[in-house]
Design a protein around this motif. Structure first.
Motif, mmCIF file in Angstrom:
data_model
loop_
_atom_site.group_PDB
_atom_site.id
_atom_site.type_symbol
_atom_site.label_atom_id
_atom_site.label_comp_id
_atom_site.label_asym_id
_atom_site.label_seq_id
_atom_site.Cartn_x
_atom_site.Cartn_y
_atom_site.Cartn_z
ATOM 1 N N ALA A 41 19.388 15.725 27.235
ATOM 2 C CA ALA A 41 19.852 15.522 28.427
ATOM 3 C C ALA A 41 21.088 16.451 28.678
ATOM 4 N N THR A 42 21.384 16.820 29.679
ATOM 5 C CA THR A 42 22.523 17.824 30.113
ATOM 6 C C THR A 42 23.468 17.153 31.130
ATOM 7 N N GLN A 43 24.727 17.283 30.877
ATOM 8 C CA GLN A 43 25.584 17.210 32.087
ATOM 9 C C GLN A 43 26.306 18.169 32.565
ATOM 10 N N PHE A 44 26.501 18.425 33.861
ATOM 11 C CA PHE A 44 27.126 19.564 34.502
ATOM 12 C C PHE A 44 28.771 19.179 35.078
ATOM 13 N N VAL A 45 29.703 19.783 34.506
ATOM 14 C CA VAL A 45 30.778 19.454 35.059
ATOM 15 C C VAL A 45 31.607 20.634 35.574
ATOM 16 N N ARG A 46 32.012 20.414 36.834
ATOM 17 C CA ARG A 46 32.553 21.611 37.453
ATOM 18 C C ARG A 46 34.371 21.748 37.123
ATOM 19 N N VAL A 47 34.590 22.788 36.437
ATOM 20 C CA VAL A 47 35.900 22.984 36.139
ATOM 21 C C VAL A 47 37.002 23.981 36.836
ATOM 22 N N SER A 48 36.333 24.680 37.556
ATOM 23 C CA SER A 48 36.979 25.590 38.509
ATOM 24 C C SER A 48 36.093 26.127 39.776
ATOM 25 N N PRO A 49 36.294 26.732 40.942
ATOM 26 C CA PRO A 49 35.537 26.894 41.731
ATOM 27 C C PRO A 49 34.281 27.725 41.181
ATOM 28 N N TYR A 50 34.556 28.553 40.288
ATOM 29 C CA TYR A 50 33.349 29.378 39.952
ATOM 30 C C TYR A 50 33.028 29.279 38.532
ATOM 31 N N ILE A 51 33.277 28.085 37.706
ATOM 32 C CA ILE A 51 33.179 27.819 36.490
ATOM 33 C C ILE A 51 32.635 26.522 36.383
ATOM 34 N N TRP A 52 31.420 26.201 35.743
ATOM 35 C CA TRP A 52 30.719 25.061 35.287
ATOM 36 C C TRP A 52 30.638 24.827 33.966
ATOM 37 N N VAL A 53 30.708 23.630 33.225
ATOM 38 C CA VAL A 53 30.355 23.506 31.776
ATOM 39 C C VAL A 53 29.143 22.559 31.858
ATOM 40 N N ALA A 54 28.162 23.060 30.945
ATOM 41 C CA ALA A 54 27.107 22.272 30.599
ATOM 42 C C ALA A 54 27.233 21.573 29.239
ATOM 43 N N ASN A 55 27.354 20.193 29.343
ATOM 44 C CA ASN A 55 27.554 19.538 27.998
ATOM 45 C C ASN A 55 25.864 18.959 27.523
ATOM 46 N N MET A 56 25.411 19.972 26.630
ATOM 47 C CA MET A 56 23.911 19.494 26.323
ATOM 48 C C MET A 56 24.095 18.657 24.956
ATOM 49 N N VAL A 57 23.138 17.685 25.111
ATOM 50 C CA VAL A 57 22.960 16.849 24.004
ATOM 51 C C VAL A 57 21.930 17.318 22.856
ATOM 52 N N GLY A 58 22.404 18.168 22.164
ATOM 53 C CA GLY A 58 21.385 18.814 21.222
ATOM 54 C C GLY A 58 21.521 18.632 19.740
ATOM 55 N N GLN A 59 22.210 17.545 19.129
ATOM 56 C CA GLN A 59 22.199 17.375 17.899
ATOM 57 C C GLN A 59 22.281 15.864 17.788
ATOM 58 N N ARG A 60 21.645 15.340 16.658
ATOM 59 C CA ARG A 60 21.600 13.811 16.282
ATOM 60 C C ARG A 60 22.694 13.688 15.085
#
Length: 159
Positions: free
Chosen positions: A67-86
């Motif tokens: 799963a991936t969660q997208f978080v906007r941190v500024s008008p032009y920057i987003w962060v993608a929190n990707m669940v990729g490790q158990r």
């Protein structure tokens, strides 16, 4: 086909013009306290707060490997929190990285990058605390992002 641009620098300060999406790998335990996430938290509180809330409320959402969660941190920057490790520990079951989950998450990142007309920026995802190898991750990036014409910059941080 587009190629990965490798630079020395900080992935939390992405280079270039336009919308930027910073992709990184998280664990499936709700832990946020080592590695690249510390640099993210020093710059913006939102990705950590969103990830912790996402994990805490996982019974009612899509929080899981891949799963991936997208978080906007500024008008032009987003962060993608990707669940990729158990989990978080290396042991008898091997390393925490889950390449299939990173692959699935990168497909979501690609869709969002196209939607936002964004470039994608990242450290060498899955290769730090998660214990993965770049030779396994790089082809996933090529298939999911570069094949769609998405510009990707990988940052090697000066120690």
């Amino acid at each position: 086909m587009t190629v990965i641009t490798y630079v020395r620098g900080d992935a939390t300060a992405p280079q270039g013009k336009g919308v930027k999406l910073i992709a990184h790998v998280c664990n499936d335990l709700g832990g946020w306290g080592k590695g690249f996430v510390l640099a993210l938290s020093r710059r913006w509180p939102e990705p950590e707060a969103a990830y912790r809330r996402w994990h805490r409320e996982r019974a009612g959402n899509d929080f899981a490997l891949g799963a991936t969660q997208f978080v906007r941190v500024s008008p032009y920057i987003w962060v993608a929190n990707m669940v990729g490790q158990r989990g978080m520990r290396r042991g008898s079951r091997g390393v925490p990285v889950r390449y299939e989950a990173i692959d699935t998450a990168l497909a979501s990142v690609a869709d969002r990058a196209v939607e936002l007309e964004a470039s994608v920026h990242m450290p060498r995802i899955g290769c730090g605390l998660a214990g993965g190898t770049w030779s396994a991750v790089e082809p996933l990036i090529e298939r999911r992002l570069l094949s769609r014409g998405i510009a990707v910059t990988v940052y090697d941080h000066d120690q």
